[in-house]
Design an enzyme around this catalytic site. Structure first.
Site, mmCIF file in Angstrom:
data_model
loop_
_atom_site.group_PDB
_atom_site.id
_atom_site.type_symbol
_atom_site.label_atom_id
_atom_site.label_comp_id
_atom_site.label_asym_id
_atom_site.label_seq_id
_atom_site.Cartn_x
_atom_site.Cartn_y
_atom_site.Cartn_z
ATOM 1 N N SER A 149 44.353 48.720 35.058
ATOM 2 C CA SER A 149 45.851 49.280 35.206
ATOM 3 C C SER A 149 46.789 48.477 34.481
ATOM 4 O O SER A 149 45.957 47.958 33.795
ATOM 5 C CB SER A 149 45.694 48.359 36.438
ATOM 6 O OG SER A 149 46.342 46.873 35.590
ATOM 7 N N LYS A 150 47.585 49.326 34.513
ATOM 8 C CA LYS A 150 48.653 49.406 33.113
ATOM 9 C C LYS A 150 49.403 47.353 32.987
ATOM 10 O O LYS A 150 49.743 47.367 32.167
ATOM 11 C CB LYS A 150 49.786 50.157 33.427
ATOM 12 C CG LYS A 150 51.215 49.964 34.416
ATOM 13 C CD LYS A 150 52.457 50.567 34.024
ATOM 14 C CE LYS A 150 52.936 50.649 35.733
ATOM 15 N NZ LYS A 150 53.247 51.950 36.425
ATOM 16 N N ARG A 151 48.525 46.659 34.052
ATOM 17 C CA ARG A 151 49.384 45.720 33.222
ATOM 18 C C ARG A 151 48.561 44.749 32.797
ATOM 19 O O ARG A 151 48.531 44.206 31.920
ATOM 20 C CB ARG A 151 49.261 44.040 35.024
ATOM 21 C CG ARG A 151 50.930 44.249 35.389
ATOM 22 C CD ARG A 151 51.095 43.770 37.108
ATOM 23 N NE ARG A 151 50.670 45.065 37.465
ATOM 24 C CZ ARG A 151 48.908 44.917 38.488
ATOM 25 N NH1 ARG A 151 48.732 44.221 38.580
ATOM 26 N NH2 ARG A 151 49.617 46.042 39.548
#
Ligand code: GLU
Length: 502
Positions: free
Chosen positions: A259-261
């Protein structure tokens, strides 16, 4: 046989994600391998989150990776191409309206007047009763009178598509094999148009795939549970159901979803780090697919020749940055000198702008360095780490890095002084790596030192770093005068340390 028509359908609600790039690539390879058509369709109906900047990023990223489409919307200076357009969903609203009207007229869809509040209350009741959440069908069979009454209350209806409650949807997925899903798990009749009249994803995707005569829908596994809904919509629209292929998810090393986090997911970020497109596209292809042989370094056209959806893995693919860097290094080695110099320039310019170097090398200087640099670049951005020491006026080497274990500053200064003397002597005659090395090795022997200790002290003294290209090449690149000057400076620094400094 019908012509293969596949599409990539990104939503411009974020920068190009590597998962989307991989999906695009598999569609592209599938199309090119089969001599079919690769289509770009922009799914921009989420107007609140879609931006032109994200659209630009997606287009640039796909171009950068070398993917060209045969049909797609007007983007930048490129005109729309293809006869199935428009290829932007916001320009297709009348088509969705027409399709909704048809489904309503055939009673395959209906207006639903339930308010968000009522739906919420029903959902809570289902939760409390441990029932799986689904629309309860309250508006599925309204009489004309009931509809009029709801409208008189000012309720604005959504449109729901009828999902048969007890059918088993079966399809042969090109990657996963036979998939069977009961319609009972689909959550009941599906909202296809919001109360403000905007159509929803499941509906637009089916309408467009049908209208654009898509033959194979190849997309991420996260869409697997949507596919039964789409199949029902294709059937209701009277269209041929395409074949489906769901690609494995891309996972972090700990098998969590990327995920981009938590991870770098934007293709543009990899580009900024100095991954080159040949390598990145090669790596994306190997995320979930392999040739079944040892072959790993493959160009886009070699990938196209070998690609086969049937040999894509079902299991999630772990994103392995080391392998990506290795492949990038392999591809960088294959670049011609001129090409590599061109590609390194922007990274050196960034180093200059950030004050990490004091001047830029000329093309000639850079070319002379390539033999020691080209094999050592995992990414283009590392060039500054490798040759930056040549491009700075003054160096302040850290004594702690220079002083070998079990030595102190004074002893290191004495050893460096002896080395300086040897280097100065050799260099007066010839300044070549092969000539400098043997006398220094003799010096180490005479001193009873370890080769690694003295060479590391010299390396840090002349480059400021513990890692550099091979030491003697480094000296040659730096030049006789500058090498000696840096050694002098390092010796001075060491001699200025308090006695006993380790
Ligand atoms: N716009 C959708 C997405 O970006 C497309 C999914 C599909 O390929 O059907 O996930």
């Amino acid at each position: 046989m019908t012509e293969v028509r596949v599409r990539i359908a990104p939503s411009p609600t974020g920068p190009l994600h590597l998962g989307t790039a991989r999906t695009a690539l598999f569609n592209f390879l599938f199309a090119r391998h089969a001599g079919g058509t690769f289509i770009l369709r922009l799914e921009d109906t989420d107007q609140a989150r879609s931006t032109e900047a994200f659209e630009r990023d997606i287009i640039d990223g796909l171009h950068w990776l070398g993917m060209t489409w045969d049909e797609g919307p007007a983007v930048g200076d490129e005109p729309e191409c293809g006869t199935y357009g428009p290829y932007r969903q916001m320009q297709r609203l009348p088509r969705y309206r027409e399709a909704v009207d048809r489904l309503l007229a055939e009673d395959k869809a209906y207006y639903c007047y339930c308010s968000p509040h009522e739906l919420d209350a029903e959902r809570k009741r289902q939760e409390a009763a441990r029932e799986s959440p689904r629309y309860n069908g309250r508006c599925a069979h309204l009489t004309a009178g009931q509809r009029v009454a709801f409208e008189a209350e000012g309720r604005e209806p959504v449109v729901r598509f009828r999902i048969p409650p007890d059918r088993r949807i079966v399809f042969d997925d090109m990657v996963r094999g036979r998939v069977e899903i009961d319609t009972s798990v689909l959550g009941g009749d599906l909202v296809i148009v919001r109360s403000d009249g905007t159509p929803l994803y499941h509906f637009t995707v089916a309408v467009d795939d049908a209208a654009m005569a898509i033959t194979h829908v190849i997309r991420g596994e996260d869409h697997l549970s949507n596919t039964p809904k789409h199949i029902l919509l294709f059937e209701a629209l009277g269209s041929t159901v395409p074949q489906f292929g769901h690609l494995p998810l891309i996972l972090n090393a700990d098998r969590t979803k990327m995920s981009k986090r938590k991870s770098v997911t934007a293709v543009a970020d990899y580009r900024a780090e100095g991954f080159i497109p040949e390598a990145f596209v090669n790596y994306l292809a190997l995320l979930g697919w392999s040739t079944g042989t040892e072959e790993e370094v493959l160009s886009l056209s070699e990938l196209t020749d070998r690609f086969d959806l049937a040999s894509v893995n079902k299991a999630g693919s772990i994103f392995d940055r080391e392998r990506l860097e290795w492949l990038n290094g392999q591809w960088i080695r294959r670049l011609s000198a001129d090409d590599l110099i061109d590609r390194l320039r922007p990274f050196l310019e960034a180093d200059l702008a950030a004050g990490r170097i004091d001047w830029l090398p000329t093309d000639g200087e850079l070319r002379a360095l390539l033999p020691v640099v080209q094999e050592r670049l995992p990414t283009l951005a590392v060039v500054g780490d490798l040759i930056g020491f040549l491009l700075v006026k003054d160096l302040e080497p850290e004594p702690a890095l220079m002083i070998p274990k079990r030595w102190d500053a004074a002893r290191t200064a004495i050893a460096l002084r002896a080395a300086r003397h040897t280097i100065a002597e050799v260099g007066r005659v010839s300044w070549e790596a092969d000539e400098i090395e043997p006398p220094l090795r003799r010096l180490v022997e005479e001193g009873g030192w370890k080769v690694g200790d003295l060479f590391m002290a010299i390396r840090v003294a002349i480059t400021g770093r513990t890692v550099s290209p091979p030491l003697f090449d480094t000296m040659v690149a730096l030049g006789y005068e500058r090498t000696l000057a840096r050694l002098d400076r390092a010796i001075e620094t060491l001699e200025a340390q308090p006695p006993g400094t380790l």
